[in-house]
Design a protein around this motif. Structure first.
Motif, PDB file in Angstrom:
ATOM      1  N   LEU A 128       1.036  -1.343   0.546  1.00 54.60           N
ATOM      2  CA  LEU A 128       0.083  -0.135  -0.297  1.00 54.60           C
ATOM      3  C   LEU A 128       1.294   1.559  -0.187  1.00 54.60           C
ATOM      4  CD1 LEU A 128      -2.784   0.595   0.047  1.00 54.60           C
ATOM      5  CD2 LEU A 128      -2.758   0.851   2.456  1.00 54.60           C
ATOM      6  N   VAL A 129       2.125   0.918   1.318  1.00 52.11           N
ATOM      7  CA  VAL A 129       2.987   2.235   0.821  1.00 52.11           C
ATOM      8  C   VAL A 129       3.445   2.753  -0.589  1.00 52.11           C
ATOM      9  CG1 VAL A 129       4.936   3.499   1.994  1.00 52.11           C
ATOM     10  CG2 VAL A 129       3.110   2.532   3.794  1.00 52.11           C
ATOM     11  N   ILE A 130       3.731   1.700  -1.167  1.00 61.01           N
ATOM     12  CA  ILE A 130       4.231   1.764  -2.186  1.00 61.01           C
ATOM     13  C   ILE A 130       3.698   2.392  -3.646  1.00 61.01           C
ATOM     14  CG2 ILE A 130       5.676   0.865  -4.154  1.00 61.01           C
ATOM     15  CD1 ILE A 130       7.457  -1.390  -2.008  1.00 61.01           C
ATOM     16  N   ASN A 131       2.786   1.518  -3.311  1.00 57.12           N
ATOM     17  CA  ASN A 131       1.244   1.382  -4.614  1.00 57.12           C
ATOM     18  C   ASN A 131       0.891   3.224  -4.157  1.00 57.12           C
ATOM     19  OD1 ASN A 131      -0.606   1.208  -6.469  1.00 57.12           O
ATOM     20  ND2 ASN A 131      -2.162   0.461  -5.189  1.00 57.12           N
ATOM     21  N   ILE A 132       0.992   3.923  -3.254  1.00 54.44           N
ATOM     22  CA  ILE A 132       0.539   5.463  -2.691  1.00 54.44           C
ATOM     23  C   ILE A 132       1.619   6.165  -3.370  1.00 54.44           C
ATOM     24  CG2 ILE A 132      -0.412   7.249  -1.264  1.00 54.44           C
ATOM     25  CD1 ILE A 132      -0.975   4.897   0.121  1.00 54.44           C
ATOM     26  N   SER A 133       3.023   5.471  -2.999  1.00 53.29           N
ATOM     27  CA  SER A 133       4.040   7.213  -3.216  1.00 53.29           C
ATOM     28  C   SER A 133       4.350   6.396  -4.625  1.00 53.29           C
ATOM     29  CB  SER A 133       5.464   6.890  -2.313  1.00 53.29           C
ATOM     30  OG  SER A 133       6.024   5.452  -2.713  1.00 53.29           O
ATOM     31  N   SER A 134       4.248   5.784  -5.338  1.00 51.40           N
ATOM     32  CA  SER A 134       4.598   5.124  -6.419  1.00 51.40           C
ATOM     33  C   SER A 134       5.569   5.963  -7.601  1.00 51.40           C
ATOM     34  CB  SER A 134       3.248   4.550  -8.040  1.00 51.40           C
ATOM     35  OG  SER A 134       3.057   5.676  -7.917  1.00 51.40           O
ATOM     36  N   VAL A 135       6.877   5.091  -8.039  1.00 49.66           N
ATOM     37  CA  VAL A 135       8.069   5.629  -8.382  1.00 49.66           C
ATOM     38  C   VAL A 135       7.018   5.992  -9.481  1.00 49.66           C
ATOM     39  CG1 VAL A 135       9.545   5.962 -10.136  1.00 49.66           C
ATOM     40  CG2 VAL A 135      10.142   4.798  -7.500  1.00 49.66           C
ATOM     41  N   GLN A 136       6.761   7.636 -10.911  1.00 47.87           N
ATOM     42  CA  GLN A 136       5.804   7.856 -12.149  1.00 47.87           C
ATOM     43  C   GLN A 136       7.647   8.042 -13.019  1.00 47.87           C
ATOM     44  OE1 GLN A 136       2.481   8.819 -12.009  1.00 47.87           O
ATOM     45  NE2 GLN A 136       2.681   7.721 -11.192  1.00 47.87           N
ATOM     46  N   ILE A 137       8.045   7.046 -14.258  1.00 48.12           N
ATOM     47  CA  ILE A 137       9.372   7.813 -14.689  1.00 48.12           C
ATOM     48  C   ILE A 137       7.859   8.125 -16.006  1.00 48.12           C
ATOM     49  CG2 ILE A 137      10.134   6.314 -16.560  1.00 48.12           C
ATOM     50  CD1 ILE A 137      10.120   3.949 -15.056  1.00 48.12           C
ATOM     51  N   ILE A 138       7.115   7.893 -16.390  1.00 50.33           N
ATOM     52  CA  ILE A 138       6.137   8.772 -17.456  1.00 50.33           C
ATOM     53  C   ILE A 138       5.099   8.768 -16.560  1.00 50.33           C
ATOM     54  CG2 ILE A 138       5.294   9.275 -20.096  1.00 50.33           C
ATOM     55  CD1 ILE A 138       7.260   7.215 -20.782  1.00 50.33           C
ATOM     56  N   PRO A 139       4.009  10.556 -16.423  1.00 46.58           N
ATOM     57  CA  PRO A 139       3.004  11.048 -15.792  1.00 46.58           C
ATOM     58  C   PRO A 139       2.249  10.147 -16.407  1.00 46.58           C
ATOM     59  CG  PRO A 139       4.333  12.823 -15.210  1.00 46.58           C
ATOM     60  CD  PRO A 139       5.329  11.037 -16.098  1.00 46.58           C
ATOM     61  N   THR A 141      -1.055  10.169 -17.068  1.00 48.63           N
ATOM     62  CA  THR A 141      -2.757  10.704 -16.539  1.00 48.63           C
ATOM     63  C   THR A 141      -2.426  12.581 -16.894  1.00 48.63           C
ATOM     64  OG1 THR A 141      -3.064   8.475 -15.421  1.00 48.63           O
ATOM     65  CG2 THR A 141      -4.083  10.685 -15.264  1.00 48.63           C
ATOM     66  N   MET A 142      -1.775  11.934 -16.315  1.00 48.00           N
ATOM     67  CA  MET A 142      -1.009  14.458 -15.190  1.00 48.00           C
ATOM     68  C   MET A 142      -1.112  15.079 -16.719  1.00 48.00           C
ATOM     69  SD  MET A 142      -1.088  16.283 -13.153  1.00 48.00           S
ATOM     70  CE  MET A 142      -1.757  15.569 -11.721  1.00 48.00           C
ATOM     71  N   LEU A 143       0.349  14.469 -17.974  1.00 50.27           N
ATOM     72  CA  LEU A 143       0.310  14.823 -18.813  1.00 50.27           C
ATOM     73  C   LEU A 143      -0.715  14.878 -19.393  1.00 50.27           C
ATOM     74  CD1 LEU A 143       3.844  13.366 -20.303  1.00 50.27           C
ATOM     75  CD2 LEU A 143       3.531  15.215 -18.755  1.00 50.27           C
ATOM     76  N   LYS A 144      -1.494  14.305 -19.766  1.00 46.01           N
ATOM     77  CA  LYS A 144      -3.207  14.652 -20.362  1.00 46.01           C
ATOM     78  C   LYS A 144      -3.743  15.599 -19.665  1.00 46.01           C
ATOM     79  CE  LYS A 144      -7.147  12.070 -22.223  1.00 46.01           C
ATOM     80  NZ  LYS A 144      -7.750  13.898 -23.017  1.00 46.01           N
ATOM     81  N   VAL A 145      -3.576  15.404 -18.471  1.00 47.81           N
ATOM     82  CA  VAL A 145      -4.694  17.245 -17.371  1.00 47.81           C
ATOM     83  C   VAL A 145      -3.918  18.325 -17.753  1.00 47.81           C
ATOM     84  CG1 VAL A 145      -4.784  17.329 -15.772  1.00 47.81           C
ATOM     85  CG2 VAL A 145      -5.166  15.347 -15.954  1.00 47.81           C
ATOM     86  N   ASN A 155       4.731  18.243 -20.856  1.00 45.19           N
ATOM     87  CA  ASN A 155       6.020  17.760 -20.713  1.00 45.19           C
ATOM     88  C   ASN A 155       6.731  17.528 -19.164  1.00 45.19           C
ATOM     89  OD1 ASN A 155       6.766  18.435 -22.114  1.00 45.19           O
ATOM     90  ND2 ASN A 155       7.780  16.675 -23.389  1.00 45.19           N
ATOM     91  N   GLU A 156       7.098  19.131 -19.309  1.00 40.63           N
ATOM     92  CA  GLU A 156       8.308  19.836 -18.136  1.00 40.63           C
ATOM     93  C   GLU A 156       7.931  19.605 -16.787  1.00 40.63           C
ATOM     94  OE1 GLU A 156       7.085  24.209 -18.771  1.00 40.63           O
ATOM     95  OE2 GLU A 156       5.579  23.916 -17.193  1.00 40.63           O
TER      96      GLU A 156
END
Length: 185
Positions: A128-139, A141-145, A155-156
């Protein structure tokens, strides 16, 4: 929050603005959900292909030394580990919505290994801790938002997101391990 918003709108006599906001924003929410469904379906499909082709097993074998330290109670070859690896891979690619299904399956499988069914195991908490913090190599969803919001360079944020999520995951893992050691004594 909805009730507070409605009551506040009645109190300040701006029900017209509330109606406009509800109608306009609800349609935007539906458009956003549908556009995210495409991203989610794509990554779920990719991960299912990776699982069926054996790629997830190979990745799991390569990550086995690290995963064994993070999840010491999960036996080698258990289904929980493959679901954990798929969840982490999707989270790293920024497809957190697609990762949810694999995360739920991982938790179900971890529960089968749990001796105290009414209490989360150390492995469940670590996941759960790893899932919540989750390393994001290419985000993605956030790039789409950001792209939908009109950002000139959506992408900056990639480098800073990667740095922040690596730090948060590291801190989460270390904290979790410290609490596990303290509780094991």
């Amino acid at each position: 929050m909805i009730v507070i918003g409605i009551l506040g709108s009645v109190y300040f006599q701006n029900l017209g603005e509330l109606n406009n906001a509800l109608l306009n924003e609800s349609s935007k929410a539906i458009e956003f959900a549908i556009s995210l469904a495409g991203i989610m379906a794509f990554w779920m499909g990719i991960m299912n292909i990776a699982k069926d082709s054996g790629l997830i097993e190979k990745i799991g074998d390569r990550l086995s030394p690290i995963m064994k330290k993070l999840f010491p109670s999960v036996p080698k070859g258990h289904k929980a580990m493959s679901y954990i690896v798929m969840n982490m891979a999707l989270n790293m690619l920024g497809a957190g919505n697609g990762a949810t299904a694999f995360g739920l399956k991982a938790m179900d499988e971890l529960q089968t290994l749990n001796r105290k069914k009414d209490t989360a195991s150390n492995d469940m908490i670590m996941f759960l801790v790893i899932n919540i913090s989750s390393v994001q190599i290419i985000p993605f969803t956030m790039l789409k938002v950001r792209g939908d919001a009109g950002a000139q360079f959506p992408n900056e944020i990639i480098v800073t997101t990667l740095f922040a999520t690596i730090i948060s995951t590291f801190v989460g893992i270390v904290t979790c391990k410290l609490f596990q050691r303290r509780n094991d004594k």
